[in-house]
Design an enzyme around this catalytic site. Sequence first.
Site, PDB file in Angstrom:
ATOM      1  N   ASP A  56       6.259   1.814   6.773  1.00 55.70           N
ATOM      2  CA  ASP A  56       4.836   1.499   6.588  1.00 55.70           C
ATOM      3  C   ASP A  56       4.254   2.328   5.475  1.00 55.70           C
ATOM      4  O   ASP A  56       3.650   3.354   5.709  1.00 55.70           O
ATOM      5  CB  ASP A  56       4.077   1.735   7.899  1.00 55.70           C
ATOM      6  CG  ASP A  56       2.627   1.312   7.838  1.00 55.70           C
ATOM      7  OD1 ASP A  56       2.308   0.447   7.006  1.00 55.70           O
ATOM      8  OD2 ASP A  56       1.814   1.843   8.608  1.00 55.70           O
ATOM      9  N   ASP A 108      -0.278   4.508   0.466  1.00 58.03           N
ATOM     10  CA  ASP A 108      -0.731   5.624   1.284  1.00 58.03           C
ATOM     11  C   ASP A 108      -0.052   5.549   2.646  1.00 58.03           C
ATOM     12  O   ASP A 108       0.440   4.500   3.065  1.00 58.03           O
ATOM     13  CB  ASP A 108      -2.251   5.626   1.438  1.00 58.03           C
ATOM     14  CG  ASP A 108      -2.785   4.347   2.073  1.00 58.03           C
ATOM     15  OD1 ASP A 108      -2.219   3.260   1.818  1.00 58.03           O
ATOM     16  OD2 ASP A 108      -3.771   4.423   2.821  1.00 58.03           O
ATOM     17  N   GLU A 124       4.251  -5.491   3.551  1.00 62.70           N
ATOM     18  CA  GLU A 124       4.193  -4.780   4.841  1.00 62.70           C
ATOM     19  C   GLU A 124       5.437  -5.157   5.665  1.00 62.70           C
ATOM     20  O   GLU A 124       5.990  -6.247   5.513  1.00 62.70           O
ATOM     21  CB  GLU A 124       2.935  -5.186   5.605  1.00 62.70           C
ATOM     22  CG  GLU A 124       1.648  -4.648   5.035  1.00 62.70           C
ATOM     23  CD  GLU A 124       1.215  -3.332   5.654  1.00 62.70           C
ATOM     24  OE1 GLU A 124       2.061  -2.658   6.275  1.00 62.70           O
ATOM     25  OE2 GLU A 124       0.024  -2.980   5.511  1.00 62.70           O
ATOM     26  N   GLU A 180      -5.313   1.994   2.032  1.00 63.55           N
ATOM     27  CA  GLU A 180      -5.198   0.932   3.036  1.00 63.55           C
ATOM     28  C   GLU A 180      -5.275   1.465   4.444  1.00 63.55           C
ATOM     29  O   GLU A 180      -5.874   0.839   5.324  1.00 63.55           O
ATOM     30  CB  GLU A 180      -3.892   0.153   2.832  1.00 63.55           C
ATOM     31  CG  GLU A 180      -3.774  -1.121   3.658  1.00 63.55           C
ATOM     32  CD  GLU A 180      -3.168  -0.918   5.054  1.00 63.55           C
ATOM     33  OE1 GLU A 180      -3.159  -1.881   5.846  1.00 63.55           O
ATOM     34  OE2 GLU A 180      -2.697   0.210   5.343  1.00 63.55           O
ATOM     35  N   GLU A 181      -4.659   2.600   4.703  1.00 61.91           N
ATOM     36  CA  GLU A 181      -4.662   3.139   6.058  1.00 61.91           C
ATOM     37  C   GLU A 181      -6.074   3.506   6.511  1.00 61.91           C
ATOM     38  O   GLU A 181      -6.413   3.403   7.684  1.00 61.91           O
ATOM     39  CB  GLU A 181      -3.735   4.357   6.157  1.00 61.91           C
ATOM     40  CG  GLU A 181      -2.258   4.064   5.952  1.00 61.91           C
ATOM     41  CD  GLU A 181      -1.633   3.242   7.075  1.00 61.91           C
ATOM     42  OE1 GLU A 181      -2.351   2.840   8.006  1.00 61.91           O
ATOM     43  OE2 GLU A 181      -0.423   2.987   7.003  1.00 61.91           O
ATOM     44  N   HIS A 199       3.423   4.334  11.899  1.00 60.80           N
ATOM     45  CA  HIS A 199       2.644   5.430  12.483  1.00 60.80           C
ATOM     46  C   HIS A 199       3.406   6.188  13.575  1.00 60.80           C
ATOM     47  O   HIS A 199       2.824   7.026  14.264  1.00 60.80           O
ATOM     48  CB  HIS A 199       1.308   4.917  13.058  1.00 60.80           C
ATOM     49  CG  HIS A 199       0.448   4.211  12.068  1.00 60.80           C
ATOM     50  ND1 HIS A 199      -0.839   3.810  12.355  1.00 60.80           N
ATOM     51  CD2 HIS A 199       0.683   3.824  10.782  1.00 60.80           C
ATOM     52  CE1 HIS A 199      -1.367   3.202  11.293  1.00 60.80           C
ATOM     53  NE2 HIS A 199      -0.448   3.198  10.329  1.00 60.80           N
ATOM     54  N   HIS A 245       0.854  -1.190   0.000  1.00 63.41           N
ATOM     55  CA  HIS A 245       0.000   0.000   0.000  1.00 63.41           C
ATOM     56  C   HIS A 245       0.889   1.239   0.000  1.00 63.41           C
ATOM     57  O   HIS A 245       1.922   1.289   0.670  1.00 63.41           O
ATOM     58  CB  HIS A 245      -0.989  -0.013   1.170  1.00 63.41           C
ATOM     59  CG  HIS A 245      -0.426   0.264   2.522  1.00 63.41           C
ATOM     60  ND1 HIS A 245      -0.155   1.535   2.973  1.00 63.41           N
ATOM     61  CD2 HIS A 245      -0.101  -0.563   3.553  1.00 63.41           C
ATOM     62  CE1 HIS A 245       0.308   1.485   4.212  1.00 63.41           C
ATOM     63  NE2 HIS A 245       0.360   0.221   4.589  1.00 63.41           N
TER      64      HIS A 245
END
Length: 442
Positions: free
Chosen positions: A116, A85, A177, A151-152, A415, A83
């Site tokens: 991430d 984003d 991931e 995805e987030e 994050h 992903h």
Amino acid sequence: MGKLTQAELHAIKEKAESYRADMTAFLRAIVRNPGESAEEAAHVETIRREMEKVGFDEVKVDPQGNVMGFIGSGETLIAFDGHIDTVGIGNRDNWSFDPYEGYENETEIGGRGVSDQLGGTVSAVYAAKIMKELGLLDKKYRIMVVGTVQEEDCDGLCWEYICKEDKIRPEFVISSEPTDGGLYRGQRGRMEIRIDVKGVSCHGSAPERGDNAIYKMADILQDIRALNNNGDAESTEIKGLVKMLNPKFNPEWKEARFLGRGTVTASQIFYTSPSRCAVADSCAVSLDRRMTVGETWESCLEEIRQLPAVKKYGEDVKVSMYNYDRPSYTGLVYPIECYFPTWVIPEDHPVCTAAVAAYHDLFGEKRIGAEAVRAEREVRPLLDKWTFSTNGVSIMGRNGIPVLGFGPGAEAQAHAPNEITWKQDLVTCAAFYAALPSYYEK
């Protein structure tokens, strides 16, 4: 194709190492533009250009905005998902460097999204280049590298679109991931539940004239906490979620123990009231529900509906699941329930055994990594699982396509401020991705 020779493995690792600087530059170029969910256009354009530059046979962007590159002409499609984003940066004061300009030194790359999980897409793009240059794809395989969106916000939404609307169904998917150097074969699922409670307002000076929705919700929240915290003894009225690890309650208890027990917690609370001098006439909460093997969205909703306090208040309580319908950066809306199924593939699954064999031949039996993280990785099992959720919730959880995880970076960096990844991980993953198709047999 069977296992690769030592000479072929050496050539793969040598090629991957030779692209260390190119992968670093590519990753930093993506990071330079913010790319939160539904705002990934600049990331897509950067990745599209790089795919074309390194020689993909076909590059396209679907109506939802997912960027896809293809190499090879075989009938069996193997996909590498990443992903593209990211989450936001949070409090800028918590960063010691610019999260978009980032930085690099001899071993690390810093910036929002490097672990991430933009680094995984970078490794997959260059792995495809290596496969093409070394002739590792015979007429049996075709490789797809996809940079997925949103995805987030809503993990798996992108793959629902790819499977249902693009009509693409790979033989299996490697999720890039971050895995801290391990091979991951599953994750707990999750869902977003809402409880709404009705009341009747009145003047706060005489609360007995009304029906306080906040007080009703307080009773329900006590039961929610008990559902998370209690044990599963016969005498326990509200049996805790730990019961799913018990063979008595769950025939799939072995894999449930592997992934870990489910959890539930209140994450948000809302209310309505005519004023601060009145009884609240409605109250609602959001629940974050993590699910292990053997739990479904139906069972989780029913579990809440059967709590004593919920039953006590009857029709004044509504238990439901959230929906997601935010437009992608292209403007496309693809509504879906906020349900993200648990998934796990067995240790003896062909994808799992192929990945373990490829890893052992390339790197040995232990996790590897940069010197700064090698010691903490080596003591962890090679075959493991994610703590967080991934696009596997759709790929495997909803569509039954096998998924295995191996990606650069660390879960703990996700994050977090001052996010970093390691250049060695980019190289390691590129080599692994390039070798894997040769080890897979149906």
